[in-house]
Design a protein around this motif. Structure first.
Motif, PDB file in Angstrom:
ATOM      1  N   ILE A  41      24.767  99.022  66.923  1.00 44.19           N
ATOM      2  CA  ILE A  41      25.140  98.447  65.636  1.00 44.19           C
ATOM      3  C   ILE A  41      25.480  96.989  65.890  1.00 44.19           C
ATOM      4  O   ILE A  41      26.408  96.686  66.650  1.00 44.19           O
ATOM      5  N   PRO A  43      26.663  93.290  64.587  1.00 46.76           N
ATOM      6  CA  PRO A  43      27.308  92.526  63.517  1.00 46.76           C
ATOM      7  C   PRO A  43      26.523  91.229  63.258  1.00 46.76           C
ATOM      8  O   PRO A  43      26.122  90.545  64.197  1.00 46.76           O
ATOM      9  N   GLY A  45      26.575  87.815  60.551  1.00 46.13           N
ATOM     10  CA  GLY A  45      27.188  87.080  59.441  1.00 46.13           C
ATOM     11  C   GLY A  45      26.117  86.337  58.655  1.00 46.13           C
ATOM     12  O   GLY A  45      25.243  85.695  59.236  1.00 46.13           O
ATOM     13  N   TYR A  65      17.438  88.872  60.930  1.00 43.15           N
ATOM     14  CA  TYR A  65      18.591  89.733  61.201  1.00 43.15           C
ATOM     15  C   TYR A  65      18.176  90.909  62.089  1.00 43.15           C
ATOM     16  O   TYR A  65      18.888  91.281  63.021  1.00 43.15           O
ATOM     17  N   GLN A 105      29.329  89.992  55.450  1.00 48.53           N
ATOM     18  CA  GLN A 105      29.299  90.408  56.850  1.00 48.53           C
ATOM     19  C   GLN A 105      28.494  91.703  56.880  1.00 48.53           C
ATOM     20  O   GLN A 105      28.791  92.648  56.143  1.00 48.53           O
ATOM     21  N   LEU A 106      27.487  91.707  57.725  1.00 45.90           N
ATOM     22  CA  LEU A 106      26.550  92.819  57.764  1.00 45.90           C
ATOM     23  C   LEU A 106      26.645  93.588  59.069  1.00 45.90           C
ATOM     24  O   LEU A 106      27.118  93.062  60.078  1.00 45.90           O
ATOM     25  N   GLN A 107      26.141  94.809  59.028  1.00 43.07           N
ATOM     26  CA  GLN A 107      25.910  95.591  60.231  1.00 43.07           C
ATOM     27  C   GLN A 107      24.454  96.028  60.189  1.00 43.07           C
ATOM     28  O   GLN A 107      24.002  96.580  59.180  1.00 43.07           O
ATOM     29  N   GLU A 109      22.069  98.603  61.831  1.00 43.51           N
ATOM     30  CA  GLU A 109      22.071  99.839  62.616  1.00 43.51           C
ATOM     31  C   GLU A 109      20.654 100.083  63.125  1.00 43.51           C
ATOM     32  O   GLU A 109      19.703 100.064  62.350  1.00 43.51           O
ATOM     33  N   ASP A 128      26.568  96.701  54.442  1.00 38.79           N
ATOM     34  CA  ASP A 128      27.742  95.843  54.363  1.00 38.79           C
ATOM     35  C   ASP A 128      28.802  96.353  55.343  1.00 38.79           C
ATOM     36  O   ASP A 128      29.014  97.563  55.450  1.00 38.79           O
ATOM     37  N   THR A 129      29.427  95.445  56.072  1.00 31.82           N
ATOM     38  CA  THR A 129      30.442  95.834  57.052  1.00 31.82           C
ATOM     39  C   THR A 129      31.620  96.541  56.386  1.00 31.82           C
ATOM     40  O   THR A 129      32.138  97.514  56.913  1.00 31.82           O
ATOM     41  N   GLU A 130      32.026  96.057  55.222  1.00 32.23           N
ATOM     42  CA  GLU A 130      33.187  96.626  54.531  1.00 32.23           C
ATOM     43  C   GLU A 130      32.855  97.900  53.766  1.00 32.23           C
ATOM     44  O   GLU A 130      33.729  98.730  53.536  1.00 32.23           O
ATOM     45  N   ALA A 132      30.063 100.718  54.028  1.00 34.99           N
ATOM     46  CA  ALA A 132      28.907 101.272  54.748  1.00 34.99           C
ATOM     47  C   ALA A 132      27.905 101.937  53.817  1.00 34.99           C
ATOM     48  O   ALA A 132      26.742 102.089  54.166  1.00 34.99           O
TER      49      ALA A 132
END
Length: 168
Positions: A41, A43, A45, A65, A105-107, A109, A128-130, A132
Motif C-alpha cells: 500500500i 501513500p 499525496g 500514481y 491523501q491517497l493510498q 493498493e 482515499d487515505t481517510e 477507505a
C-alpha cells in the motif's frame, strides 16, 4: 438501512479460501482474487500541479500514481532486476470511479492477480487515505520481465514470485 451483502458466489469463494479442501485445491490465482491481501500500500499525496482545468486530477496522472506505487513496492523486493532482467509495462487498465480533488491523501493498493512465466498482473485500487471506501480508481497492469539487450521475455525473478506468494 442494512449494509449490502456480497453476492453468494463471492461468499462461496471466500469460504473456500479460508478453509480449503485438500482434495480440491483451487489454482493460486483464483485464491488470490477471492481473498487478496495487498502486496503493498503506497501513500501518495495529490500535488497542485496534478490538477486540470476542472480542478480535479488529470486522468494521465493516475498512471503516474500507479507507477510510483509499483516502484515503492519494488524497492522492498531485493533482486527484482539485474542487467539481464528488467520489467516493462505491457498493458494497463484503469477504471475511473470518481474524480480526485486537491488536497487529497491517497493510498494505492497493489495486489497480485496472476503470475505467469515472465509476467505478473497487478490489480490496483486508488482510495482515499481517510475514507477507505472512497474508491477513485481500480484496474490492473501487466508487467513483463525482459532482457534489455535482446528485448525477449525472461523468467519472472524468484524474488517477485516470493513477494507475490507472501501476500497470498
Amino acid at each position: 438501512m442494512s449494509s449490502p451483502q456480497p453476492a453468494p458466489e463471492k461468499r462461496t469463494r471466500a469460504r473456500k479460501a479460508e478453509a480449503p479442501d485438500s482434495n480440491a485445491a483451487a489454482p493460486a490465482a483464483e485464491l488470490s482474487v477471492a481473498t487478496p491481501r495487498p502486496l503493498f500500500i503506497a501513500p501518495i499525496g495529490v500535488r497542485w500541479r496534478d490538477l486540470d482545468a476542472f480542478n480535479h486530477v488529470n486522468n494521465a496522472n493516475y498512471l503516474t500514481y500507479l507507477e510510483e506505487a509499483r516502484l515503492q513496492w519494488l524497492r522492498h523486493v531485493p533482486g527484482w532486476f539485474d542487467e539481464h532482467s528488467m520489467p516493462v509495462l505491457a498493458a494497463s487498465e484503469i477504471n475511473y470511479r470518481r474524480p480526485i480533488e486537491w488536497p487529497a491523501q491517497l493510498q494505492v493498493e497493489l495486489r497480485c492477480e496472476r503470475l505467469g512465466n515472465s509476467s505478473i498482473t497487478l490489480a490496483h485500487r486508488i482510495v482515499d487515505t481517510e475514507q477507505a471506501d472512497c474508491l477513485y480508481s481500480d484496474g490492473k497492469v501487466v508487467m513483463v520481465w525482459m532482457d534489455p539487450t535482446t528485448g525477449k521475455p525472461v523468467p519472472l525473478p524468484q524474488a517477485i514470485r516470493d513477494a507475490a506468494a507472501a501476500s497470498a
